[in-house]
Design an enzyme around this catalytic site. Structure first.
Site, PDB file in Angstrom:
ATOM      1  N   CYS A 100       7.629   0.193   0.743  1.00 21.18           N
ATOM      2  CA  CYS A 100       8.559   0.067   1.875  1.00 21.18           C
ATOM      3  C   CYS A 100       8.396  -1.277   2.598  1.00 21.18           C
ATOM      4  CB  CYS A 100       8.423   1.265   2.812  1.00 21.18           C
ATOM      5  SG  CYS A 100       9.859   1.437   3.895  1.00 21.18           S
ATOM      6  N   HIS A 201       9.171   5.752  -0.475  1.00 24.02           N
ATOM      7  CA  HIS A 201       7.824   6.198  -0.092  1.00 24.02           C
ATOM      8  C   HIS A 201       7.317   7.270  -1.060  1.00 24.02           C
ATOM      9  CE1 HIS A 201       6.867   4.425   3.876  1.00 24.02           C
ATOM     10  NE2 HIS A 201       8.174   4.379   4.054  1.00 24.02           N
ATOM     11  N   GLU A 203       4.375   8.281  -1.642  1.00 26.40           N
ATOM     12  CA  GLU A 203       3.285   9.091  -1.062  1.00 26.40           C
ATOM     13  C   GLU A 203       3.805  10.231  -0.198  1.00 26.40           C
ATOM     14  OE1 GLU A 203       4.407   6.373   0.263  1.00 26.40           O
ATOM     15  OE2 GLU A 203       4.401   6.706   2.436  1.00 26.40           O
TER      16      GLU A 203
END
Ligand code: MN
Length: 228
Positions: A100, A201, A203
Protein backbone atom coordinates in the site's frame (compact mmCIF):
# COMPACT_ATOMS: atom_id res chain seq x y z
CA UNK A 1 15.13 -11.11 10.25
CA UNK A 2 12.47 -9.01 8.50
CA UNK A 3 12.52 -5.28 9.19
CA UNK A 4 8.96 -3.94 9.38
CA UNK A 5 8.46 -0.19 9.17
CA UNK A 6 6.30 1.35 11.88
CA UNK A 7 4.16 4.47 11.78
CA UNK A 8 3.25 7.21 14.23
CA UNK A 9 -0.03 7.71 16.04
CA UNK A 10 0.21 11.51 16.18
CA UNK A 11 -2.72 11.91 18.56
CA UNK A 12 -1.22 9.75 21.29
CA UNK A 13 2.43 10.32 20.32
CA UNK A 14 3.03 6.61 19.94
CA UNK A 15 4.88 4.43 17.48
CA UNK A 16 2.35 1.97 16.07
CA UNK A 17 2.06 -0.97 13.69
CA UNK A 18 -0.93 -3.24 12.94
CA UNK A 19 -0.33 -6.71 14.36
CA UNK A 20 -1.41 -8.26 11.05
CA UNK A 21 2.03 -7.46 9.51
CA UNK A 22 3.88 -9.03 12.42
CA UNK A 23 1.64 -12.11 12.28
CA UNK A 24 2.10 -12.49 8.51
CA UNK A 25 5.91 -12.42 8.83
CA UNK A 26 5.81 -14.93 11.68
CA UNK A 27 3.51 -17.31 9.79
CA UNK A 28 5.99 -17.22 6.92
CA UNK A 29 8.83 -18.20 9.26
CA UNK A 30 10.46 -14.77 9.55
CA UNK A 31 11.52 -12.93 12.69
CA UNK A 32 9.87 -9.49 12.80
CA UNK A 33 12.09 -6.53 13.66
CA UNK A 34 10.21 -3.26 14.07
CA UNK A 35 11.89 -0.21 12.56
CA UNK A 36 10.92 3.05 14.26
CA UNK A 37 10.08 6.23 12.30
CA UNK A 38 13.00 8.36 13.46
CA UNK A 39 13.45 10.38 10.30
CA UNK A 40 16.73 8.55 9.67
CA UNK A 41 17.68 5.20 8.15
CA UNK A 42 18.33 2.00 10.10
CA UNK A 43 21.46 -0.21 10.12
CA UNK A 44 20.90 -2.47 7.07
CA UNK A 45 23.05 -5.29 8.47
CA UNK A 46 20.42 -5.88 11.19
CA UNK A 47 17.82 -7.36 8.83
CA UNK A 48 17.73 -9.69 5.80
CA UNK A 49 14.47 -8.53 4.26
CA UNK A 50 12.34 -5.41 4.44
CA UNK A 51 8.55 -5.07 4.71
CA UNK A 52 7.23 -1.57 3.99
CA UNK A 53 3.79 -1.19 5.52
CA UNK A 54 0.66 0.83 4.83
CA UNK A 55 -0.07 4.23 6.32
CA UNK A 56 -0.55 7.92 5.66
CA UNK A 57 0.45 9.84 2.52
CA UNK A 58 4.02 10.56 1.48
CA UNK A 59 5.09 14.22 1.45
CA UNK A 60 4.77 15.23 -2.24
CA UNK A 61 7.99 17.26 -1.89
CA UNK A 62 9.76 13.89 -2.37
CA UNK A 63 8.42 13.86 -5.93
CA UNK A 64 8.84 17.58 -6.54
CA UNK A 65 5.17 18.58 -6.15
CA UNK A 66 3.37 21.01 -3.90
CA UNK A 67 0.48 19.60 -1.80
CA UNK A 68 -2.88 19.54 -3.57
CA UNK A 69 -6.29 19.71 -1.83
CA UNK A 70 -6.86 15.93 -1.97
CA UNK A 71 -3.65 15.13 -0.07
CA UNK A 72 -4.16 13.39 3.29
CA UNK A 73 -2.10 13.40 6.49
CA UNK A 74 1.68 13.07 6.19
CA UNK A 75 4.34 11.89 8.66
CA UNK A 76 7.73 13.52 7.92
CA UNK A 77 9.79 11.26 10.22
CA UNK A 78 8.31 8.13 8.72
CA UNK A 79 8.97 9.47 5.22
CA UNK A 80 12.61 10.16 6.04
CA UNK A 81 13.17 6.70 7.46
CA UNK A 82 11.37 4.78 4.72
CA UNK A 83 12.85 6.67 1.76
CA UNK A 84 16.35 6.05 3.14
CA UNK A 85 15.56 2.37 3.88
CA UNK A 86 14.40 1.78 0.30
CA UNK A 87 17.35 3.63 -1.19
CA UNK A 88 19.80 1.49 0.80
CA UNK A 89 17.83 -1.74 0.20
CA UNK A 90 17.84 -1.21 -3.58
CA UNK A 91 21.55 -0.45 -3.49
CA UNK A 92 22.38 -3.53 -1.41
CA UNK A 93 19.89 -5.88 -3.09
CA UNK A 94 17.99 -6.49 0.14
CA UNK A 95 14.72 -8.37 -0.57
CA UNK A 96 11.82 -5.96 -0.22
CA UNK A 97 8.04 -6.34 -0.07
CA UNK A 98 6.11 -3.08 -0.12
CA UNK A 99 2.42 -2.86 0.80
CA UNK A 100 0.00 0.00 0.00
CA UNK A 101 1.81 3.19 1.14
CA UNK A 102 4.93 1.03 0.79
CA UNK A 103 4.55 0.65 -2.97
CA UNK A 104 4.21 4.42 -3.22
CA UNK A 105 7.37 4.95 -1.13
CA UNK A 106 9.20 2.38 -3.28
CA UNK A 107 8.22 4.18 -6.48
CA UNK A 108 9.12 7.64 -5.21
CA UNK A 109 12.45 6.49 -3.71
CA UNK A 110 13.30 5.19 -7.20
CA UNK A 111 12.49 8.59 -8.74
CA UNK A 112 8.85 8.04 -9.74
CA UNK A 113 5.78 10.00 -8.67
CA UNK A 114 2.18 9.56 -7.49
CA UNK A 115 -1.37 10.67 -8.06
CA UNK A 116 -1.94 12.71 -4.90
CA UNK A 117 -5.63 11.79 -4.97
CA UNK A 118 -7.23 9.24 -7.29
CA UNK A 119 -10.61 11.00 -7.26
CA UNK A 120 -9.04 13.57 -9.60
CA UNK A 121 -8.36 10.81 -12.11
CA UNK A 122 -11.18 10.42 -14.61
CA UNK A 123 -12.84 7.02 -14.65
CA UNK A 124 -11.14 5.77 -11.48
CA UNK A 125 -12.91 3.03 -9.54
CA UNK A 126 -13.61 3.36 -5.83
CA UNK A 127 -10.26 2.35 -4.32
CA UNK A 128 -11.15 3.04 -0.70
CA UNK A 129 -13.62 0.32 0.22
CA UNK A 130 -16.06 0.50 3.11
CA UNK A 131 -16.19 -3.30 3.33
CA UNK A 132 -14.09 -5.31 5.86
CA UNK A 133 -10.39 -5.86 5.20
CA UNK A 134 -10.76 -9.47 4.06
CA UNK A 135 -13.21 -8.52 1.32
CA UNK A 136 -11.81 -8.36 -2.21
CA UNK A 137 -13.49 -5.33 -3.73
CA UNK A 138 -11.91 -5.10 -7.19
CA UNK A 139 -10.10 -7.21 -9.73
CA UNK A 140 -6.47 -7.02 -10.88
CA UNK A 141 -4.84 -8.34 -14.04
CA UNK A 142 -1.33 -9.71 -13.40
CA UNK A 143 1.39 -9.78 -16.07
CA UNK A 144 2.31 -13.32 -16.97
CA UNK A 145 5.87 -14.40 -16.04
CA UNK A 146 6.34 -11.44 -13.67
CA UNK A 147 7.71 -12.03 -10.18
CA UNK A 148 4.17 -11.53 -8.85
CA UNK A 149 2.81 -14.11 -11.31
CA UNK A 150 5.56 -16.57 -10.38
CA UNK A 151 4.57 -16.28 -6.73
CA UNK A 152 0.77 -16.35 -7.17
CA UNK A 153 0.53 -18.41 -10.39
CA UNK A 154 -2.48 -16.49 -11.67
CA UNK A 155 -3.18 -13.71 -14.17
CA UNK A 156 -6.42 -12.67 -12.45
CA UNK A 157 -7.05 -11.98 -8.79
CA UNK A 158 -9.43 -10.00 -6.65
CA UNK A 159 -7.98 -7.74 -3.97
CA UNK A 160 -9.03 -5.41 -1.19
CA UNK A 161 -8.45 -1.70 -1.68
CA UNK A 162 -7.67 0.94 0.97
CA UNK A 163 -5.87 3.67 -0.91
CA UNK A 164 -6.70 7.08 -2.36
CA UNK A 165 -3.30 7.59 -4.03
CA UNK A 166 -1.48 5.50 -6.60
CA UNK A 167 1.70 5.21 -8.64
CA UNK A 168 1.86 7.56 -11.65
CA UNK A 169 5.22 7.70 -13.48
CA UNK A 170 7.36 4.68 -12.68
CA UNK A 171 10.68 5.01 -10.85
CA UNK A 172 13.95 3.91 -12.45
CA UNK A 173 14.35 0.14 -12.71
CA UNK A 174 10.71 -0.58 -11.78
CA UNK A 175 8.00 -2.21 -13.90
CA UNK A 176 4.23 -2.32 -13.31
CA UNK A 177 3.00 -5.92 -13.20
CA UNK A 178 -0.64 -5.63 -12.12
CA UNK A 179 -3.43 -3.19 -12.96
CA UNK A 180 -7.02 -2.73 -11.85
CA UNK A 181 -9.65 -2.44 -14.64
CA UNK A 182 -9.43 1.40 -14.50
CA UNK A 183 -5.71 1.28 -15.27
CA UNK A 184 -4.42 1.99 -11.76
CA UNK A 185 -1.04 0.37 -11.05
CA UNK A 186 -1.68 -2.31 -8.41
CA UNK A 187 1.78 -3.94 -8.37
CA UNK A 188 5.35 -2.89 -9.10
CA UNK A 189 8.55 -4.84 -9.19
CA UNK A 190 12.24 -4.49 -9.83
CA UNK A 191 13.92 -6.06 -12.85
CA UNK A 192 16.43 -7.91 -10.65
CA UNK A 193 16.37 -9.55 -7.23
CA UNK A 194 13.34 -9.54 -4.97
CA UNK A 195 11.73 -6.10 -5.14
CA UNK A 196 7.95 -6.29 -5.07
CA UNK A 197 5.18 -3.89 -4.17
CA UNK A 198 1.42 -4.37 -4.07
CA UNK A 199 -1.18 -1.65 -3.66
CA UNK A 200 -3.56 -3.90 -1.74
CA UNK A 201 -3.31 -5.27 1.82
CA UNK A 202 -2.66 -9.05 1.73
CA UNK A 203 -2.10 -9.12 5.51
CA UNK A 204 -5.64 -7.88 6.13
CA UNK A 205 -7.24 -10.65 4.06
CA UNK A 206 -6.02 -13.45 6.34
CA UNK A 207 -7.52 -15.84 7.36
CA UNK A 208 -10.69 -15.51 5.25
CA UNK A 209 -8.64 -15.22 2.06
CA UNK A 210 -5.27 -17.02 2.06
CA UNK A 211 -4.52 -16.55 -1.62
CA UNK A 212 -1.83 -13.93 -0.92
CA UNK A 213 0.05 -15.72 1.87
CA UNK A 214 2.75 -16.77 -0.63
CA UNK A 215 3.84 -13.12 -0.88
CA UNK A 216 5.14 -13.23 2.69
CA UNK A 217 6.58 -16.71 2.16
CA UNK A 218 8.46 -15.43 -0.89
CA UNK A 219 9.87 -12.44 1.03
CA UNK A 220 11.12 -14.65 3.85
CA UNK A 221 12.53 -17.20 1.39
CA UNK A 222 14.33 -14.44 -0.54
CA UNK A 223 15.66 -12.98 2.73
CA UNK A 224 17.05 -16.44 3.51
CA UNK A 225 18.91 -16.46 0.20
CA UNK A 226 16.43 -18.61 -1.75
CA UNK A 227 15.58 -18.24 -5.44
CA UNK A 228 11.98 -17.39 -6.36
MN1 MN B 1 -7.05 -0.59 -5.51
Amino acid sequence: MIGITAGVDEKYERCQIPLAYIDAVRRAGGVPLLIPPTGEGFPPELFDGLLLTGGVDLDPAYYREEPRPGLGAICPDRDGTEIELVRVALERGTPLLAICRGVQVLNVAAGGDLYQDLSSRRGALKHYQDAPGWHASHGVAIERDSLLWRILRTEAARVNSFHHQSVRLLGAGLVATAYSPDGVVEALEGRRGFVLGVQWHPERMWPRCQEFEPLFGALVAAAGGGEI
